[in-house]
Design an enzyme around this catalytic site. Structure first.
Site, PDB file in Angstrom:
ATOM      1  N   HIS A  68     -26.735 -31.311 -20.774  1.00 60.02           N
ATOM      2  CA  HIS A  68     -27.286 -30.501 -21.242  1.00 60.02           C
ATOM      3  C   HIS A  68     -27.687 -30.645 -22.658  1.00 60.02           C
ATOM      4  O   HIS A  68     -26.879 -31.200 -23.673  1.00 60.02           O
ATOM      5  CB  HIS A  68     -27.341 -29.421 -20.435  1.00 60.02           C
ATOM      6  CG  HIS A  68     -25.703 -28.521 -21.447  1.00 60.02           C
ATOM      7  ND1 HIS A  68     -24.675 -28.931 -20.831  1.00 60.02           N
ATOM      8  CD2 HIS A  68     -25.607 -27.594 -22.147  1.00 60.02           C
ATOM      9  CE1 HIS A  68     -23.521 -28.533 -21.458  1.00 60.02           C
ATOM     10  NE2 HIS A  68     -24.208 -27.146 -22.334  1.00 60.02           N
ATOM     11  N   HIS A  70     -27.262 -28.357 -25.064  1.00 62.40           N
ATOM     12  CA  HIS A  70     -27.003 -27.300 -25.907  1.00 62.40           C
ATOM     13  C   HIS A  70     -26.309 -28.333 -26.770  1.00 62.40           C
ATOM     14  O   HIS A  70     -25.738 -29.175 -26.301  1.00 62.40           O
ATOM     15  CB  HIS A  70     -25.788 -26.232 -25.429  1.00 62.40           C
ATOM     16  CG  HIS A  70     -26.510 -25.422 -25.251  1.00 62.40           C
ATOM     17  ND1 HIS A  70     -25.719 -24.630 -24.201  1.00 62.40           N
ATOM     18  CD2 HIS A  70     -27.245 -24.839 -25.381  1.00 62.40           C
ATOM     19  CE1 HIS A  70     -26.489 -23.091 -23.532  1.00 62.40           C
ATOM     20  NE2 HIS A  70     -27.415 -24.039 -24.324  1.00 62.40           N
ATOM     21  N   ASP A  72     -23.139 -28.534 -28.507  1.00 60.12           N
ATOM     22  CA  ASP A  72     -22.084 -28.760 -28.224  1.00 60.12           C
ATOM     23  C   ASP A  72     -22.195 -29.956 -27.879  1.00 60.12           C
ATOM     24  O   ASP A  72     -20.723 -30.119 -27.389  1.00 60.12           O
ATOM     25  CB  ASP A  72     -20.995 -27.404 -28.421  1.00 60.12           C
ATOM     26  CG  ASP A  72     -21.584 -26.973 -27.195  1.00 60.12           C
ATOM     27  OD1 ASP A  72     -20.926 -26.391 -26.910  1.00 60.12           O
ATOM     28  OD2 ASP A  72     -22.560 -26.628 -26.708  1.00 60.12           O
ATOM     29  N   HIS A  73     -22.910 -30.152 -27.284  1.00 60.16           N
ATOM     30  CA  HIS A  73     -22.895 -31.439 -25.920  1.00 60.16           C
ATOM     31  C   HIS A  73     -23.620 -32.396 -26.280  1.00 60.16           C
ATOM     32  O   HIS A  73     -23.280 -33.932 -26.112  1.00 60.16           O
ATOM     33  CB  HIS A  73     -23.460 -30.836 -24.360  1.00 60.16           C
ATOM     34  CG  HIS A  73     -22.289 -29.567 -23.914  1.00 60.16           C
ATOM     35  ND1 HIS A  73     -21.614 -30.351 -23.473  1.00 60.16           N
ATOM     36  CD2 HIS A  73     -21.646 -28.767 -24.305  1.00 60.16           C
ATOM     37  CE1 HIS A  73     -20.653 -29.322 -22.700  1.00 60.16           C
ATOM     38  NE2 HIS A  73     -21.487 -28.158 -24.069  1.00 60.16           N
ATOM     39  N   HIS A 157     -26.188 -22.828 -15.782  1.00 59.97           N
ATOM     40  CA  HIS A 157     -26.472 -22.748 -17.246  1.00 59.97           C
ATOM     41  C   HIS A 157     -27.010 -22.903 -17.894  1.00 59.97           C
ATOM     42  O   HIS A 157     -28.029 -21.632 -18.604  1.00 59.97           O
ATOM     43  CB  HIS A 157     -25.388 -23.951 -17.481  1.00 59.97           C
ATOM     44  CG  HIS A 157     -24.437 -24.064 -19.325  1.00 59.97           C
ATOM     45  ND1 HIS A 157     -23.729 -22.356 -19.178  1.00 59.97           N
ATOM     46  CD2 HIS A 157     -24.765 -24.295 -19.698  1.00 59.97           C
ATOM     47  CE1 HIS A 157     -23.849 -23.338 -20.397  1.00 59.97           C
ATOM     48  NE2 HIS A 157     -24.150 -24.264 -20.627  1.00 59.97           N
ATOM     49  N   ASP A 178     -20.255 -28.159 -19.264  1.00 60.53           N
ATOM     50  CA  ASP A 178     -20.704 -26.763 -18.408  1.00 60.53           C
ATOM     51  C   ASP A 178     -22.275 -26.389 -16.989  1.00 60.53           C
ATOM     52  O   ASP A 178     -22.585 -26.665 -17.248  1.00 60.53           O
ATOM     53  CB  ASP A 178     -22.027 -26.169 -19.147  1.00 60.53           C
ATOM     54  CG  ASP A 178     -21.032 -25.818 -20.762  1.00 60.53           C
ATOM     55  OD1 ASP A 178     -21.536 -25.578 -21.843  1.00 60.53           O
ATOM     56  OD2 ASP A 178     -19.763 -26.566 -21.155  1.00 60.53           O
ATOM     57  N   GLU A 203     -15.205 -28.221 -16.624  1.00 62.31           N
ATOM     58  CA  GLU A 203     -14.908 -26.870 -18.097  1.00 62.31           C
ATOM     59  C   GLU A 203     -14.154 -26.088 -17.163  1.00 62.31           C
ATOM     60  O   GLU A 203     -14.159 -25.219 -16.234  1.00 62.31           O
ATOM     61  CB  GLU A 203     -16.288 -26.514 -18.387  1.00 62.31           C
ATOM     62  CG  GLU A 203     -17.141 -25.297 -17.781  1.00 62.31           C
ATOM     63  CD  GLU A 203     -17.616 -24.129 -18.070  1.00 62.31           C
ATOM     64  OE1 GLU A 203     -17.800 -24.212 -19.285  1.00 62.31           O
ATOM     65  OE2 GLU A 203     -18.860 -23.524 -17.915  1.00 62.31           O
ATOM     66  N   HIS A 414     -12.962 -27.925 -22.424  1.00 64.39           N
ATOM     67  CA  HIS A 414     -14.031 -27.202 -22.959  1.00 64.39           C
ATOM     68  C   HIS A 414     -13.543 -25.110 -23.128  1.00 64.39           C
ATOM     69  O   HIS A 414     -13.935 -24.445 -22.371  1.00 64.39           O
ATOM     70  CB  HIS A 414     -15.506 -27.006 -22.034  1.00 64.39           C
ATOM     71  CG  HIS A 414     -16.501 -26.593 -22.904  1.00 64.39           C
ATOM     72  ND1 HIS A 414     -17.320 -25.486 -22.595  1.00 64.39           N
ATOM     73  CD2 HIS A 414     -17.631 -27.152 -23.927  1.00 64.39           C
ATOM     74  CE1 HIS A 414     -17.797 -25.117 -23.666  1.00 64.39           C
ATOM     75  NE2 HIS A 414     -18.099 -25.739 -24.645  1.00 64.39           N
TER      76      HIS A 414
END
Lengths: 573, 349
Positions: A68, A70, A72-73, A157, A178, A203, A414
């Site tokens: 996705h 975000h 942090d991904h 999410h 996530d 996660e 995660h």
């Protein structure tokens, strides 16, 4: 012996820079390529030297999968593909492909233009990176090459988030990214079929948490906003453009409409315009409720929420403003905050995580005075509220996902908690499978078993199995997804697959079999304890039977022995 | 924008509750042990499969007040430690301090007390220390340093929970089933028979002979099942008893045997499966709470017989199992139900 190797380069006993290297059936896959928001040095990106000390990664990685948008991904994706070097395919969903470059560009601007960093990816490099993207649809099997295929499942999410199944030959892995097991107002809940992967990488952000219900958190949020504006105060809600912002907008819109409130609500322009546009474009990725009402009313066209102009910040009277970015580290939200902070009547509500060093993090730690450029001091007198609206699965949700897909092994990533022994124990006892929680750089090797398929008739199988095992009272152990049992009354034997209930195998002439038949149906339909008229313990046992393999088969055996008569009496009544 | 049923609840709850928390446990719990202002213990009560024994950190919102609460956005329980037990958990008590803290876990169908240690700081698994075998058929209740076991029948045994050694025995006037027992002070305890409503107060001084009965009183309430609570245990203690016919009676233990109040609450009869539960507020001695009649928890002023509040947040087709006043916040109650829900609600009664 065939094996699956997994090594986290990020998000191993940590949250941030998610990047997992997976080796399956001789193929190497990179799962996510995120950045860590808590660092400004080389620690913000995964350590790609683990793959190769120098040179591009192309010949070492068969494909990259991004779950996705975000950061942090996906925040390290342009760095990995253009600065380190990778020319292979990058798989992601359509919404992720559409939104990723926007967030990457926004982040690049802040890092390079506002903070003056060099050695960072450029706008052009973001575009070059996105050219390598191959989009996937939900539940579509995509052949990466002759041996490897992938399939995406809905993760909830955020818009476009997906869980991925990767299959090479007989080995398969599911990576969740996530996900959220309870639906939102604007997104649905994650779902996966009973694909039985060799490994589930999930996660564990809230693995040791029991979350308060969404409606109680919403209630708390609305109460606080309403009480502030009722007294004439201003409410600032710093948000990232995409994600929780849309959820909170729908919530406030509904509340304002119902309560007939006239206090203005604003949303700062820029990223947010595009955000709402994308939600409308990818309406099929949103929740059932939004899709259902879309023809009558587009839930992303708000009646009470208007675009913000920076001059409005000086207007007298109450108002609510959604402003980006979410941690008050730059941009409009910070400007508005500086104006409103000195007034006790005002409020700032931080709805998400704030990285160390940001203004958001400082005020959440109780800072009452803040220093800005040119040694300007600002008093923080407004009310500071923190409310967590992030959509991740909690302990119960993780167990639900495991019972849905029925993996042979589980890996937790995660999640910041080092102590997850209890969750490991639960997984092992409940499902009889191993559970791992590796740290960054730690390799986990999972041996897999390969079967040789042999065509054989069901009749022969049932006969031989009953001869080999010897029929016992109640249910026998599950073998490879097939449960076999024998009716105590008529002594007829029957088998049922975990994948489907074959009525033709059931002796339906006698009530006892019909009772077991019914029990199976309830389990398959996943009737909850609350809705079922049967004794709650019985249905609890049946549900556990369905989800927990051989151990629950014994539970069904017990409930069969004790409660069958009761059910039959109630049927007669 | 249309408002659906779930949103209607949002609006109706806005003014009704000061604050409200709703959690879902994997298994329902029949007990809620408040360990410290920041910690509680619960345990699954199913009779099949494994049950979770959980030692939880309360959300900041419950522990803190004022500015501190606002800055702490967490409304969630954090699992400090957990364990899986093959038995359903009916009651939990805590003992010891600091690193030596122990959970005493009881299943009423068995006569054993399981001791679980919270000491290990390297793991989040609660370790089982020992099992206290009582050799009696069923029932076991515990308070602080004292365990009373074999609560059904004419005799009960007393054990020191530190040494697990029997220190005395109690001869009841007739066979009773203890509906729990409450300490009035260090040595005096009160109990009520679940099936007859007989109230007993006894002095349990150990080491000086068998405990002696201080008070024995027949129930004046009609019913087949009873639950009780002690009101203001330290000053002018009273016993409140509720029967399954909906009769609430309050006695002053020290003054006389006559009931202070006896009121028919007009409640519908509880089902066989429901748990009658009566609790008293530690902040407001006139207030008691009742569950087991329908899916609601009722708060009453026993002196004026006025119903002050009705909590109907649990699902209608679930059976309420337990509730308890939160000792560190006035007007806050925790309640649990058979669908695994655990709610904490704060209203002004």
């Amino acid at each position: 012996m065939p094996e699956i190797r997994v090594v986290p380069l990020g998000a191993g006993q940590d949250v941030g820079r998610s990047c997992i290297l997976l080796t399956i059936g001789g193929k190497n896959i990179m799962l996510d390529c995120g950045m860590h928001m808590g660092f400004n040095d080389e620690r913000r990106f995964p350590d790609f030297s683990y793959v190769t000390k120098e040179g591009p990664l192309t010949e070492y990685i068969d494909c990259v999968i991004i779950s996705h948008f975000h950061l942090d991904h996906c925040g390290a994706l342009p760095y990995m593909s253009e600065l380190v070097g990778y020319d292979g395919p990058i798989y992601m969903t359509q919404p992720t492909k559409a939104i990723c470059p926007i967030l990457l560009e926004d982040y690049r601007k802040i890092t390079v233009e506002k903070k003056g960093e060099t050695n960072f990816f450029t706008s052009e490099q973001i575009k070059l990176c996105m050219k390598k993207v191959v989009t996937v649809n939900l539940h579509q099997v995509v052949r990466v090459d002759d041996e490897m295929e992938i399939k995406a499942y809905y993760a909830g999410h955020v818009l476009g988030a997906a869980m991925f199944q990767i299959r090479v030959g007989q080995d398969s892995v599911v990576y969740t990214g996530d996900y959220n097991m309870t639906p939102d107002r604007h997104l649905g809940a994650a779902w996966i079929d009973q694909c039985r992967p060799d490994l589930l990488i999930t996660e564990s952000t809230y693995a040791t948490t029991i979350r308060d219900s969404k409606r109680c958190r919403e209630r708390d949020f609305l109460k606080k906003v309403h009480s502030c504006v009722e007294k004439g105060g201003k409410v600032l809600i710093p948000v990232f453009a995409l994600g929780r912002a849309q959820e909170l907008c729908i919530l406030l819109e509904m509340y304002w409409e119902r309560m007939n409130l006239k206090v203005p609500i604003y949303f700062t322009l820029g990223l947010t315009e595009k955000a709402n546009h994308y939600y409308q474009l990818f309406i099929t990725w949103t929740s059932q409720n939004i899709k259902k009402t879309f023809t009558d009313r587009n839930m992303f066209e708000f009646k009470h929420i208007k675009p913000f102009d920076k001059s409005y910040a000086d207007n007298p009277g109450a108002m609510v403003v959604f402003a980006t970015p979410g941690m008050l580290h730059a941009g409009q939200s910070l400007q508005i905050f500086r104006k409103w902070a000195p007034s006790e009547n005002n409020m700032v509500i931080l709805p998400g995580y704030c990285v160390t060093g940001t203004i958001g993090h400082k005020i959440l730690n109780g800072a009452k005075k803040l220093e800005f450029e040119n040694k300007q001091m600002v008093d923080v007198k407004l009310s500071v509220q923190y409310m967590s609206f992030s959509a991740h699965a909690d302990a119960k949700g993780i167990m639900q996902l495991i019972s849905q897909c029925q993996p042979k092994n589980v890996m937790l990533v995660h999640g910041e908690d080092e102590k997850m022994d209890f969750l490991k124990q639960k997984v092992q006892k409940e499902f009889g499978i191993e559970c791992y929680k590796p740290a960054n750089g730690e390799t986990i090797i999972i041996r897999t078993e390969h079967n040789v398929p042999v065509p054989i008739s069901r009749t022969f199988l049932k006969r031989e199995e009953s001869n080999a095992l010897g029929w016992e009272r109640g249910c026998n152990e599950a073998r490879g997804g097939e449960w076999s049992t024998r009716c105590e009354r008529c002594h007829s034997s029957w088998c049922a697959s975990g994948r489907g209930f074959r009525e033709s195998w059931i002796c339906s002439r006698l009530p006892c079999c019909t009772w077991l038949n019914q029990c199976w149906k309830w389990a398959l339909e996943s009737i909850t304890v609350a809705r079922c008229r049967m004794d709650s313990e019985l249905i609890g046992s049946c549900f556990r039977f369905w989800t927990a393999g051989s151990k629950a088969a014994k539970a069904l055996s017990r409930c069969a022995a004790h409660d069958k008569e009761q059910w039959m009496e109630s049927r007669v009544a | 924008m249309a408002v659906d049923d779930s949103d209607e609840w949002l609006f109706s709850s806005m003014n009704k509750y000061e604050d409200l928390y709703q959690y879902e446990l994997i298994q329902p719990t029949r007990t809620i042990a408040f360990v410290t202002p920041g910690e509680i213990a619960v345990g699954g009560c199913l009779s099949t499969g494994f049950n979770e024994l959980l030692f939880l950190s309360a959300p900041g919102h419950l522990r803190l007040t004022g500015d501190e609460q606002d800055l702490c956005g967490e409304r969630d329980f954090f699992v400090i430690k957990g364990a899986l037990t093959p038995h359903g958990v009916d009651h939990i008590e805590t003992g010891g301090v600091g690193r030596e803290r122990t959970l005493f876990v009881m299943n009423e169908a068995m006569a054993d007390v399981e001791l679980w240690s919270l000491a290990n700081e390297d793991s989040d698994v609660i370790e089982k220390l020992d099992t206290m075998k009582t050799g009696l058929p069923e029932g076991c209740l515990i308070h602080d340093k004292l365990a009373i076991c074999g609560s059904t029948g004419p005799q009960a045994l007393l054990f020191d929970v530190n040494s697990l050694v029997q220190v005395g025995s109690i001869e009841w006037p007739r066979p009773i089933t203890c509906a729990g027992f409450v300490a009035l002070d260090g040595e005096t305890f009160a109990t009520v028979c679940q099936s007859s409503g007989l109230q007993i107060v006894w002095d349990a001084r150990v080491g000086t002979g068998s405990p002696s009965l201080v008070l024995e009183q027949e129930s004046t309430s009609k019913g087949d099942r009873f639950a009780f609570a002690v009101i203001t245990p330290k000053e002018q203690p009273k016993i409140a008893v509720i029967s399954d016919k909906g009769q609430l009676t309050v006695f002053d233990i020290r003054q006389s045997k006559a009931a202070l109040e006896c009121v028919d609450l007009g409640l519908s009869e509880p089902t066989k499966e429901s748990n009658l539960c009566l609790q008293s507020s530690s902040h407001k001695p006139n207030q008691v709470s009742i569950s087991g009649f329908g899916h609601c928890v009722l708060v009453l002023d026993w002196s004026t017989q006025q119903q002050l509040f009705k909590y109907d947040g649990h699902e209608e087709d679930a059976t309420p199992l337990y509730h308890q006043w939160y000792p560190w916040k006035e007007d806050m109650i925790f309640s649990s139900s058979s669908d695994g829900s655990l709610h904490a609600w704060h209203a002004h009664f």
